[in-house]
Design a protein around this motif. Structure first.
Motif, PDB file in Angstrom:
ATOM      1  N   ASN A   1       0.852  -1.186   0.000  1.00 53.49           N
ATOM      2  CA  ASN A   1       0.000   0.000   0.000  1.00 53.49           C
ATOM      3  C   ASN A   1       0.893   1.243   0.000  1.00 53.49           C
ATOM      4  O   ASN A   1       1.255   1.760   1.056  1.00 53.49           O
ATOM      5  N   GLU A   2       1.242   1.692  -1.194  1.00 56.12           N
ATOM      6  CA  GLU A   2       2.187   2.804  -1.332  1.00 56.12           C
ATOM      7  C   GLU A   2       1.634   4.109  -0.757  1.00 56.12           C
ATOM      8  O   GLU A   2       2.352   4.837  -0.066  1.00 56.12           O
ATOM      9  N   GLU A   3       0.391   4.404  -1.019  1.00 54.23           N
ATOM     10  CA  GLU A   3      -0.192   5.664  -0.531  1.00 54.23           C
ATOM     11  C   GLU A   3      -0.240   5.687   0.993  1.00 54.23           C
ATOM     12  O   GLU A   3       0.193   6.649   1.631  1.00 54.23           O
ATOM     13  N   GLY A   4      -0.758   4.624   1.594  1.00 54.27           N
ATOM     14  CA  GLY A   4      -0.810   4.550   3.047  1.00 54.27           C
ATOM     15  C   GLY A   4       0.581   4.603   3.661  1.00 54.27           C
ATOM     16  O   GLY A   4       0.809   5.290   4.647  1.00 54.27           O
ATOM     17  N   PHE A   5       1.517   3.884   3.046  1.00 50.34           N
ATOM     18  CA  PHE A   5       2.894   3.832   3.524  1.00 50.34           C
ATOM     19  C   PHE A   5       3.513   5.221   3.539  1.00 50.34           C
ATOM     20  O   PHE A   5       4.066   5.650   4.545  1.00 50.34           O
ATOM     21  N   ASN A   6       3.408   5.943   2.434  1.00 49.65           N
ATOM     22  CA  ASN A   6       4.014   7.274   2.350  1.00 49.65           C
ATOM     23  C   ASN A   6       3.347   8.288   3.272  1.00 49.65           C
ATOM     24  O   ASN A   6       3.993   9.239   3.701  1.00 49.65           O
ATOM     25  N   ASN A   7       2.076   8.077   3.601  1.00 46.66           N
ATOM     26  CA  ASN A   7       1.397   8.974   4.535  1.00 46.66           C
ATOM     27  C   ASN A   7       1.874   8.810   5.974  1.00 46.66           C
ATOM     28  O   ASN A   7       1.558   9.630   6.831  1.00 46.66           O
ATOM     29  N   LEU A   8       2.657   7.765   6.241  1.00 46.32           N
ATOM     30  CA  LEU A   8       3.183   7.546   7.589  1.00 46.32           C
ATOM     31  C   LEU A   8       4.395   8.421   7.888  1.00 46.32           C
ATOM     32  O   LEU A   8       4.770   8.585   9.041  1.00 46.32           O
ATOM     33  N   PHE A   9       5.006   8.980   6.866  1.00 48.33           N
ATOM     34  CA  PHE A   9       6.263   9.712   7.014  1.00 48.33           C
ATOM     35  C   PHE A   9       6.047  11.220   7.003  1.00 48.33           C
ATOM     36  O   PHE A   9       5.218  11.731   6.256  1.00 48.33           O
ATOM     37  N   ALA A  10       6.841  11.912   7.795  1.00 46.44           N
ATOM     38  CA  ALA A  10       6.826  13.377   7.774  1.00 46.44           C
ATOM     39  C   ALA A  10       7.288  13.861   6.401  1.00 46.44           C
ATOM     40  O   ALA A  10       6.751  14.817   5.859  1.00 46.44           O
ATOM     41  N   VAL A  11       8.288  13.182   5.856  1.00 45.81           N
ATOM     42  CA  VAL A  11       8.772  13.456   4.504  1.00 45.81           C
ATOM     43  C   VAL A  11       8.700  12.128   3.746  1.00 45.81           C
ATOM     44  O   VAL A  11       9.449  11.198   4.062  1.00 45.81           O
ATOM     45  N   PRO A  12       7.789  12.008   2.766  1.00 48.26           N
ATOM     46  CA  PRO A  12       7.644  10.737   2.046  1.00 48.26           C
ATOM     47  C   PRO A  12       8.944  10.295   1.384  1.00 48.26           C
ATOM     48  O   PRO A  12       9.776  11.120   0.998  1.00 48.26           O
TER      49      PRO A  12
ATOM     50  N   ASN B   1      15.161 -10.127  -5.355  1.00 48.73           N
ATOM     51  CA  ASN B   1      15.139  -8.729  -4.927  1.00 48.73           C
ATOM     52  C   ASN B   1      16.383  -8.022  -5.432  1.00 48.73           C
ATOM     53  O   ASN B   1      17.464  -8.575  -5.474  1.00 48.73           O
ATOM     54  N   GLU B   2      16.175  -6.799  -5.835  1.00 47.96           N
ATOM     55  CA  GLU B   2      17.291  -5.975  -6.288  1.00 47.96           C
ATOM     56  C   GLU B   2      17.404  -4.783  -5.352  1.00 47.96           C
ATOM     57  O   GLU B   2      16.418  -4.182  -4.977  1.00 47.96           O
ATOM     58  N   GLY B   3      18.603  -4.454  -4.991  1.00 44.98           N
ATOM     59  CA  GLY B   3      18.804  -3.290  -4.137  1.00 44.98           C
ATOM     60  C   GLY B   3      18.784  -3.594  -2.658  1.00 44.98           C
ATOM     61  O   GLY B   3      19.075  -2.737  -1.843  1.00 44.98           O
ATOM     62  N   ILE B   4      18.426  -4.824  -2.283  1.00 44.46           N
ATOM     63  CA  ILE B   4      18.422  -5.214  -0.882  1.00 44.46           C
ATOM     64  C   ILE B   4      19.383  -6.375  -0.743  1.00 44.46           C
ATOM     65  O   ILE B   4      19.255  -7.385  -1.414  1.00 44.46           O
ATOM     66  N   THR B   5      20.355  -6.245   0.130  1.00 42.92           N
ATOM     67  CA  THR B   5      21.406  -7.256   0.236  1.00 42.92           C
ATOM     68  C   THR B   5      21.447  -7.954   1.593  1.00 42.92           C
ATOM     69  O   THR B   5      22.412  -8.629   1.902  1.00 42.92           O
ATOM     70  N   TYR B   6      20.392  -7.795   2.403  1.00 43.61           N
ATOM     71  CA  TYR B   6      20.361  -8.427   3.713  1.00 43.61           C
ATOM     72  C   TYR B   6      19.866  -9.866   3.605  1.00 43.61           C
ATOM     73  O   TYR B   6      19.260 -10.260   2.618  1.00 43.61           O
ATOM     74  N   ASN B   7      20.084 -10.629   4.659  1.00 42.23           N
ATOM     75  CA  ASN B   7      19.591 -11.998   4.721  1.00 42.23           C
ATOM     76  C   ASN B   7      18.221 -12.021   5.382  1.00 42.23           C
ATOM     77  O   ASN B   7      17.875 -11.130   6.152  1.00 42.23           O
ATOM     78  N   ASP B   8      17.452 -13.094   5.104  1.00 49.90           N
ATOM     79  CA  ASP B   8      16.187 -13.295   5.798  1.00 49.90           C
ATOM     80  C   ASP B   8      16.463 -13.432   7.291  1.00 49.90           C
ATOM     81  O   ASP B   8      17.561 -13.804   7.704  1.00 49.90           O
TER      82      ASP B   8
ATOM     83  N   PRO C   1       9.865   7.725  -4.669  1.00 43.04           N
ATOM     84  CA  PRO C   1       9.123   6.603  -5.262  1.00 43.04           C
ATOM     85  C   PRO C   1      10.004   5.390  -5.565  1.00 43.04           C
ATOM     86  O   PRO C   1       9.593   4.251  -5.352  1.00 43.04           O
ATOM     87  N   GLU C   2      11.237   5.631  -6.023  1.00 40.22           N
ATOM     88  CA  GLU C   2      12.115   4.497  -6.340  1.00 40.22           C
ATOM     89  C   GLU C   2      12.540   3.739  -5.080  1.00 40.22           C
ATOM     90  O   GLU C   2      12.729   2.518  -5.103  1.00 40.22           O
ATOM     91  N   ASP C   3      12.651   4.426  -3.948  1.00 39.32           N
ATOM     92  CA  ASP C   3      12.993   3.759  -2.690  1.00 39.32           C
ATOM     93  C   ASP C   3      11.830   2.899  -2.201  1.00 39.32           C
ATOM     94  O   ASP C   3      12.023   1.770  -1.743  1.00 39.32           O
ATOM     95  N   THR C   4      10.617   3.441  -2.296  1.00 39.02           N
ATOM     96  CA  THR C   4       9.431   2.681  -1.907  1.00 39.02           C
ATOM     97  C   THR C   4       9.268   1.460  -2.809  1.00 39.02           C
ATOM     98  O   THR C   4       8.997   0.357  -2.333  1.00 39.02           O
ATOM     99  N   GLU C   5       9.470   1.641  -4.103  1.00 39.90           N
ATOM    100  CA  GLU C   5       9.340   0.541  -5.058  1.00 39.90           C
ATOM    101  C   GLU C   5      10.351  -0.570  -4.752  1.00 39.90           C
ATOM    102  O   GLU C   5      10.005  -1.752  -4.755  1.00 39.90           O
ATOM    103  N   THR C   6      11.589  -0.201  -4.472  1.00 38.57           N
ATOM    104  CA  THR C   6      12.625  -1.183  -4.146  1.00 38.57           C
ATOM    105  C   THR C   6      12.252  -1.962  -2.886  1.00 38.57           C
ATOM    106  O   THR C   6      12.377  -3.184  -2.836  1.00 38.57           O
ATOM    107  N   LEU C   7      11.767  -1.260  -1.884  1.00 36.88           N
ATOM    108  CA  LEU C   7      11.363  -1.885  -0.636  1.00 36.88           C
ATOM    109  C   LEU C   7      10.213  -2.862  -0.861  1.00 36.88           C
ATOM    110  O   LEU C   7      10.251  -4.009  -0.418  1.00 36.88           O
ATOM    111  N   PHE C   8       9.185  -2.432  -1.579  1.00 37.59           N
ATOM    112  CA  PHE C   8       8.017  -3.269  -1.822  1.00 37.59           C
ATOM    113  C   PHE C   8       8.361  -4.492  -2.678  1.00 37.59           C
ATOM    114  O   PHE C   8       7.845  -5.574  -2.448  1.00 37.59           O
ATOM    115  N   LYS C   9       9.205  -4.313  -3.674  1.00 40.56           N
ATOM    116  CA  LYS C   9       9.591  -5.440  -4.530  1.00 40.56           C
ATOM    117  C   LYS C   9      10.491  -6.420  -3.793  1.00 40.56           C
ATOM    118  O   LYS C   9      10.452  -7.611  -4.050  1.00 40.56           O
ATOM    119  N   GLY C  10      11.340  -5.921  -2.909  1.00 42.45           N
ATOM    120  CA  GLY C  10      12.324  -6.761  -2.254  1.00 42.45           C
ATOM    121  C   GLY C  10      11.793  -7.594  -1.103  1.00 42.45           C
ATOM    122  O   GLY C  10      12.261  -8.697  -0.857  1.00 42.45           O
TER     123      GLY C  10
END
Length: 134
Positions: free
Chosen positions: A38-49, A103-110, A52-61
């Motif tokens: 939920n990109e819209e709801g997610f971005n509304n949680l932040f003082a500064v959204p 996932n692209e852009g995220i290099t952490y382990n589960d 878009p590319e950061d949100t997309e990477t997070l959601f895809k990863g």
């Protein structure tokens, strides 16, 4: 005409009476909105959204993320300013996450992770101002 005015009045009252999220609900919804993508709801949680590319990477990863533990961080009296700020709060959040295979852009382990979520009231609503390592 009276029906239209009545409908508009009820609609405006409902909008005005919407319950604002508590600070804890903001943090919980951070995780819910990632799972729901939920990109819209997610971005509304932040003082500064986020960008878009950061949100997309997070959601895809991230395939799934869930809270194991959430606690308010008590202020350290040695680090506290002269007055406590009622419009700021910090949560310590311990969580589990599973990444998507491609996932692209995220290099952490589960697995488990922990972060501090820093929130502040902005125009009367709790917003995330920062997320950081402990």
């Amino acid at each position: 005409m009276k029906k239209i005015i009545l409908i508009l009045t009820v609609f405006l009252l409902l909008i005005g009476c919407q319950k604002k999220m508590t600070s804890k609900q903001v943090v919980e919804n951070y995780f819910n909105y990632i799972n729901e993508k939920n990109e819209e709801g997610f971005n509304n949680l932040f003082a500064v959204p986020l960008k878009p590319e950061d949100t997309e990477t997070l959601f895809k990863g991230i395939k799934e993320i869930k809270i194991r533990e959430i606690n308010v961080v008590e202020k350290d009296e040695h680090l506290m300013e002269k007055e406590e700020k009622e419009d700021e709060i910090t949560y310590y959040v311990d969580f589990d996450l599973i990444y998507n295979e491609n996932n692209e852009g995220i290099t952490y382990n589960d697995g488990g992770d922990t972060r501090n979520f820093y929130l502040k009231k902005v125009k009367g609503e709790w917003k995330i101002i920062s997320i950081g390592l402990l």
